[in-house]
Design an enzyme around this catalytic site. Structure first.
Site, PDB file in Angstrom:
ATOM      1  N   ASN A 135     -47.200 -60.265  25.221  1.00 53.11           N
ATOM      2  CA  ASN A 135     -48.052 -61.275  24.881  1.00 53.11           C
ATOM      3  C   ASN A 135     -47.494 -61.951  23.759  1.00 53.11           C
ATOM      4  OD1 ASN A 135     -50.317 -62.865  24.000  1.00 53.11           O
ATOM      5  ND2 ASN A 135     -51.627 -60.888  23.015  1.00 53.11           N
ATOM      6  N   TRP A 136     -47.260 -63.373  23.929  1.00 51.78           N
ATOM      7  CA  TRP A 136     -46.531 -64.207  23.065  1.00 51.78           C
ATOM      8  C   TRP A 136     -47.501 -64.880  22.404  1.00 51.78           C
ATOM      9  CZ3 TRP A 136     -41.958 -67.546  25.782  1.00 51.78           C
ATOM     10  CH2 TRP A 136     -40.917 -66.622  26.173  1.00 51.78           C
ATOM     11  N   LYS A 137     -48.853 -64.593  22.515  1.00 51.52           N
ATOM     12  CA  LYS A 137     -49.815 -65.332  21.767  1.00 51.52           C
ATOM     13  C   LYS A 137     -49.488 -66.881  21.433  1.00 51.52           C
ATOM     14  CE  LYS A 137     -50.629 -60.881  19.961  1.00 51.52           C
ATOM     15  NZ  LYS A 137     -51.247 -60.131  18.560  1.00 51.52           N
ATOM     16  N   HIS A 160     -59.005 -59.857  24.720  1.00 48.81           N
ATOM     17  CA  HIS A 160     -57.990 -59.472  23.638  1.00 48.81           C
ATOM     18  C   HIS A 160     -58.807 -59.367  22.354  1.00 48.81           C
ATOM     19  CE1 HIS A 160     -54.889 -59.603  20.610  1.00 48.81           C
ATOM     20  NE2 HIS A 160     -54.164 -59.101  21.334  1.00 48.81           N
ATOM     21  N   GLU A 186     -58.508 -60.474  19.417  1.00 50.13           N
ATOM     22  CA  GLU A 186     -57.988 -61.988  18.812  1.00 50.13           C
ATOM     23  C   GLU A 186     -59.172 -62.968  19.224  1.00 50.13           C
ATOM     24  OE1 GLU A 186     -53.900 -62.372  18.791  1.00 50.13           O
ATOM     25  OE2 GLU A 186     -53.581 -60.668  17.529  1.00 50.13           O
ATOM     26  N   GLU A 211     -55.943 -51.253  22.537  1.00 48.95           N
ATOM     27  CA  GLU A 211     -55.484 -51.846  21.425  1.00 48.95           C
ATOM     28  C   GLU A 211     -56.234 -51.719  20.392  1.00 48.95           C
ATOM     29  OE1 GLU A 211     -52.521 -55.028  22.747  1.00 48.95           O
ATOM     30  OE2 GLU A 211     -54.366 -55.764  22.267  1.00 48.95           O
ATOM     31  N   GLY A 236     -50.371 -56.179  15.045  1.00 50.67           N
ATOM     32  CA  GLY A 236     -49.682 -56.725  14.196  1.00 50.67           C
ATOM     33  C   GLY A 236     -49.470 -56.358  12.641  1.00 50.67           C
ATOM     34  N   SER A 238     -48.543 -52.774  17.611  1.00 49.49           N
ATOM     35  CA  SER A 238     -47.100 -52.434  16.827  1.00 49.49           C
ATOM     36  C   SER A 238     -46.310 -51.522  17.589  1.00 49.49           C
ATOM     37  CB  SER A 238     -47.627 -51.983  15.484  1.00 49.49           C
ATOM     38  OG  SER A 238     -48.277 -52.856  14.719  1.00 49.49           O
ATOM     39  N   GLY A 287     -47.148 -57.555  21.608  1.00 45.36           N
ATOM     40  CA  GLY A 287     -46.989 -58.621  20.679  1.00 45.36           C
ATOM     41  C   GLY A 287     -45.585 -59.129  20.377  1.00 45.36           C
ATOM     42  N   GLY A 288     -45.479 -58.837  18.985  1.00 40.24           N
ATOM     43  CA  GLY A 288     -44.460 -59.532  18.250  1.00 40.24           C
ATOM     44  C   GLY A 288     -43.113 -59.045  18.984  1.00 40.24           C
TER      45      GLY A 288
END
Ligand code: PGA
Length: 249
Positions: A9-11, A93, A95, A163, A169, A209, A230-231
């Site tokens: 997920n590049w957000k 998600h 967010e 999640e 993150g 993470s 993600g990251g």
């Protein structure tokens, strides 16, 4: 057999220059690779789908609207996502649940749009840090599943991503025991609700993470069928070892 899936997920990261990272990743997918899905920002969906056509990488969107079309300025429908060549949509998600006040009912409606467009949903659930500390994680997970997962869900049209919000993150990862507890609980709930045949077919992803150095341990859990990352999905050099760890699990 369940599908193993490594989803990135590049957000809100990446412009057209990031397409070269995607090409690098696609060139590194081993023959025994699990399903690999990259969810870039909506602006890159068409170019990403074109860049990854014929490779082992599928493309997904990070969200879609709960209606099929209409006066929803700035939003994107599931059929528009399908039109880009993408095959997946992340829905629910944390967010989006948080910053866009999306409810379980909204996520439920989105899932049905996703399926109407012939796409696969990656449906996210997870508890806050306060819920974890209060000891009510499993109750919250059960309520999210009951509210956001439609009865028409199957292992073919839906992937579930657990999640924990406090792990996203932050570099804080639950213990393997905590991951196992929630994933086993989700599996049992799916089997109870849909029967063993369907319930055992859902791929369950862990997210929060996930990094190259902790992925192999997380994938040891029987009911962890992959990861939503993600990251560490932004760079091929970070994501490729996570894919390799899943392939080896
Ligand atoms: P993270 O994000 O891997 O950067 O923690 C996971 C996610 O939000 O899907």
């Amino acid at each position: 057999m369940r599908r193993k899936i490594a989803a990135g997920n590049w957000k809100m990261n990446g412009t057209t220059t990031a397409l070269s990272e995607l090409a690098t990743l696609a060139g590194q997918i081993p023959a025994n690779a699990p399903n690999v899905v990259i969810c870039p920002p909506a602006t890159l969906l068409i170019a990403s789908a074109e860049a990854c056509a014929g490779t082992g990488v599928s493309i997904g969107a990070q969200d879609c609207h709960m209606q099929a079309s209409g006066a929803y300025t700035g939003d994107i429908s599931a059929s528009m996502v399908a039109d880009t060549g993408a095959g997946y949509v992340i829905i629910g998600h944390s967010e989006r649940r948080d910053a866009h006040a999306e409810s379980d009912a909204d996520v439920n409606a989105k899932a049905q749009q996703v399926w109407g467009a012939g796409l696969t949903a990656i449906l996210c659930i997870g508890e806050s840090g306060a819920v974890r500390e209060a000891g009510t994680t499993l109750e919250v997970i059960a309520a999210q599943l009951a509210g956001s997962l439609p009865d028409a869900a199957t292992g073919a049209n839906c992937v579930i991503a657990y999640e924990p919000i406090w792990a996203i993150g932050t570099g804080k990862v639950p213990t393997l025991e905590q991951i196992v507890e929630v994933h086993d609980f989700i599996r049992a709930g799916l089997v109870t609700r849909f029967g063993a045949e369907i319930g055992n077919r859902f791929s369950l992803l862990y997210g929060g993470s996930v990094k190259p150095d902790n992925a192999a341990t997380i994938f040891e859990a029987e009911n962890v069928d992959g990861a939503l990352v993600g990251g560490a999905s932004l760079k091929a050099s970070d994501f490729a070892p996570i894919i390799a760890a899943l392939a080896a699990s």
